[in-house]
Design a protein around this motif. Structure first.
Motif, mmCIF file in Angstrom:
data_model
loop_
_atom_site.group_PDB
_atom_site.id
_atom_site.type_symbol
_atom_site.label_atom_id
_atom_site.label_comp_id
_atom_site.label_asym_id
_atom_site.label_seq_id
_atom_site.Cartn_x
_atom_site.Cartn_y
_atom_site.Cartn_z
ATOM 1 N N VAL A 166 -1.194 12.109 -11.319
ATOM 2 C CA VAL A 166 -1.887 11.639 -10.120
ATOM 3 C C VAL A 166 -1.192 12.272 -8.920
ATOM 4 C CG1 VAL A 166 -2.528 9.656 -8.704
ATOM 5 C CG2 VAL A 166 -2.535 9.462 -11.207
ATOM 6 N N TYR A 167 -1.962 12.924 -8.080
ATOM 7 C CA TYR A 167 -1.421 13.619 -6.914
ATOM 8 C C TYR A 167 -1.664 12.767 -5.661
ATOM 9 C CZ TYR A 167 -0.507 17.819 -9.583
ATOM 10 O OH TYR A 167 0.010 18.718 -10.493
ATOM 11 N N TYR A 168 -0.600 12.608 -4.883
ATOM 12 C CA TYR A 168 -0.645 11.782 -3.681
ATOM 13 C C TYR A 168 -0.377 12.632 -2.442
ATOM 14 C CZ TYR A 168 -0.185 7.820 -6.881
ATOM 15 O OH TYR A 168 -0.371 6.897 -7.882
ATOM 16 N N CYS A 169 -1.197 12.439 -1.450
ATOM 17 C CA CYS A 169 -0.978 13.055 -0.147
ATOM 18 C C CYS A 169 0.002 12.191 0.644
ATOM 19 C CB CYS A 169 -2.315 13.137 0.587
ATOM 20 S SG CYS A 169 -2.225 13.743 2.274
ATOM 21 N N HIS A 170 0.892 12.835 1.365
ATOM 22 C CA HIS A 170 1.871 12.135 2.193
ATOM 23 C C HIS A 170 1.900 12.767 3.586
ATOM 24 C CE1 HIS A 170 5.929 12.150 4.033
ATOM 25 N NE2 HIS A 170 5.859 10.860 3.762
ATOM 26 N N ALA A 171 2.119 11.933 4.585
ATOM 27 C CA ALA A 171 2.281 12.450 5.939
ATOM 28 C C ALA A 171 3.196 11.526 6.733
ATOM 29 C CB ALA A 171 0.938 12.575 6.639
ATOM 30 N N ASN A 172 4.022 12.136 7.547
ATOM 31 C CA ASN A 172 4.832 11.364 8.500
ATOM 32 C C ASN A 172 4.087 11.402 9.834
ATOM 33 O OD1 ASN A 172 7.228 11.390 10.722
ATOM 34 N ND2 ASN A 172 7.718 10.087 8.975
ATOM 35 N N ILE A 173 3.555 10.252 10.216
ATOM 36 C CA ILE A 173 2.619 10.186 11.345
ATOM 37 C C ILE A 173 3.188 9.308 12.448
ATOM 38 C CG2 ILE A 173 0.332 9.363 12.050
ATOM 39 C CD1 ILE A 173 -0.651 10.122 9.221
ATOM 40 N N CYS A 174 3.045 9.806 13.663
ATOM 41 C CA CYS A 174 3.486 9.049 14.833
ATOM 42 C C CYS A 174 2.263 8.451 15.530
ATOM 43 C CB CYS A 174 4.243 9.960 15.799
ATOM 44 S SG CYS A 174 5.704 10.727 15.058
ATOM 45 N N ARG A 175 2.370 7.176 15.828
ATOM 46 C CA ARG A 175 1.309 6.464 16.517
ATOM 47 C C ARG A 175 1.794 6.062 17.896
ATOM 48 N NH1 ARG A 175 -0.755 1.657 13.001
ATOM 49 N NH2 ARG A 175 -2.376 1.730 14.592
ATOM 50 N N HIS A 176 0.882 6.114 18.845
ATOM 51 C CA HIS A 176 1.232 5.793 20.216
ATOM 52 C C HIS A 176 1.109 4.304 20.465
ATOM 53 C CE1 HIS A 176 0.581 5.459 24.620
ATOM 54 N NE2 HIS A 176 1.533 6.383 24.627
ATOM 55 N N TYR A 177 2.116 3.754 21.101
ATOM 56 C CA TYR A 177 2.099 2.361 21.538
ATOM 57 C C TYR A 177 2.431 2.341 23.020
ATOM 58 C CZ TYR A 177 2.390 1.193 16.591
ATOM 59 O OH TYR A 177 2.147 1.085 15.247
ATOM 60 N N SER A 178 2.112 1.254 23.676
ATOM 61 C CA SER A 178 2.440 1.146 25.091
ATOM 62 C C SER A 178 3.952 1.242 25.240
ATOM 63 C CB SER A 178 1.937 -0.182 25.660
ATOM 64 O OG SER A 178 2.491 -1.265 24.950
ATOM 65 N N GLY A 179 4.386 2.196 26.044
ATOM 66 C CA GLY A 179 5.813 2.372 26.259
ATOM 67 C C GLY A 179 6.453 3.385 25.352
ATOM 68 N N GLY A 180 5.708 3.959 24.403
ATOM 69 C CA GLY A 180 6.310 4.958 23.530
ATOM 70 C C GLY A 180 5.477 5.224 22.308
#
Length: 123
Positions: free
Chosen positions: A92-106
């Motif tokens: 089974v092959y899994y996609c992975h990503a390190n993702i940054c989400r924007h929040y108020s203040g950073g």
């Protein structure tokens, strides 16, 4: 919410090819590394290939020269072209990503995974 949706798995004979794709969607500020992992029955999940946002790639020794990872930063997608497939690539092959989400203040970054797609290589 962030989602990684994979496609492209299936059944292929040894020596054949498959292409896996993964699309990230949701509230995304930026994406760092993206990659593919796999897990065979009874084994631990292992890195197959990874690619940085700048395009630098890394492959496991078992797939070097056979698999190629690529990404489209504008579309938030990553793909894995798999050639000369072997029965031992079955997993089974899994996609992975390190993702940054924007929040108020950073912003905050974290690891996200797709649901997995089965790749079966018959001998």
């Amino acid at each position: 919410q962030v989602q990684l949706v994979e496609s492209g798995g299936g059944l292929v004979q040894a020596g054949g090819s498959l292409r896996l794709s993964c699309a990230a969607s949701g509230s995304i500020f930026s994406i760092n590394a993206m990659g593919w992992y796999r897990q065979a029955p009874g084994k631990q999940r292992e890195l197959v290939a990874a690619i940085t946002s700048g395009g630098r790639t890394n492959y496991s020794d078992s797939v070097k020269g056979r698999f190629t990872i690529s990404r489209d930063n504008a579309k938030n997608t990553v793909s894995l072209q798999m050639n000369s497939l072997k029965p031992e690539d079955t997993a089974v092959y899994y996609c992975h990503a390190n993702i940054c989400r924007h929040y108020s203040g950073g912003y905050a970054c974290g690891d996200y995974w797709g649901q997995g797609t089965q790749v079966t290589v018959s001998s």
